[in-house]
Design a protein around this motif. Structure first.
Motif, PDB file in Angstrom:
ATOM      1  N   VAL A 181      -6.292  -3.537  10.306  1.00 15.36           N
ATOM      2  CA  VAL A 181      -6.803  -3.549   8.927  1.00 15.36           C
ATOM      3  C   VAL A 181      -8.101  -4.343   8.851  1.00 15.36           C
ATOM      4  N   ASN A 182      -8.128  -5.509   9.470  1.00 21.02           N
ATOM      5  CA  ASN A 182      -9.348  -6.325   9.448  1.00 21.02           C
ATOM      6  C   ASN A 182     -10.526  -5.602  10.094  1.00 21.02           C
ATOM      7  N   LEU A 237     -11.449  -2.367   7.503  1.00 23.88           N
ATOM      8  CA  LEU A 237     -11.462  -2.552   6.051  1.00 23.88           C
ATOM      9  C   LEU A 237     -12.640  -1.855   5.382  1.00 23.88           C
ATOM     10  N   LYS A 250      -8.390  -7.089  -0.238  1.00 29.41           N
ATOM     11  CA  LYS A 250      -8.336  -8.047   0.877  1.00 29.41           C
ATOM     12  C   LYS A 250      -7.686  -9.363   0.459  1.00 29.41           C
TER      13      LYS A 250
END
Length: 123
Positions: A59-60, A63, A75
């Motif tokens: 995800v990071n 994003l 976030k």
């Protein structure tokens, strides 16, 4: 830049396949931490935490693609939910962990929808 984006989309496709199983395992874990602990609950906990950590990294790293054009994954909410889970795990109290895993499940179900939307738009 385009190559990086295609790699991010590929990572999201892998996450999409993986995320459903993780959510299912988290639901099982919540059940076990809510008073139905089994002898392998701690092993399941470690497995779920390892999988969560992997998904968080994905995800990071993706994003910007996930939130391209519209915010699909908030976030701050995502990070706060993970932080609360981390605190609960550190406490070692099953009921706290069960509650926070419940919150994480909700966030990861939303993540699942976001990933499906992005991936389906790439096909």
């Amino acid at each position: 830049m385009d190559n990086n984006r295609s790699e991010q989309v590929e990572a999201l496709k892998v996450l999409q396949e993986f995320n459903g199983r993780l959510i299912s395992n988290m639901k099982t874990l919540v059940n076990e931490l809510s008073g139905k602990r089994l002898e392998d609950t701690d092993k399941l906990l470690k497995s779920v935490v390892d999988a969560l950590n992997w998904e968080i990294q994905v995800v990071n790293g993706t994003l910007d693609v996930l939130n391209e054009g519209i915010t699909r994954v908030d976030k701050e909410v995502f990070n706060k939910t993970i932080s609360l889970l981390s605190d609960a795990i550190s406490s070692g109290v099953d009921s706290k962990m069960a509650e926070q895993f419940g919150n994480v499940i909700n966030v990861f179900e939303g993540l699942d929808s976001a990933v499906k939307e992005v991936v389906s738009g790439q096909e």
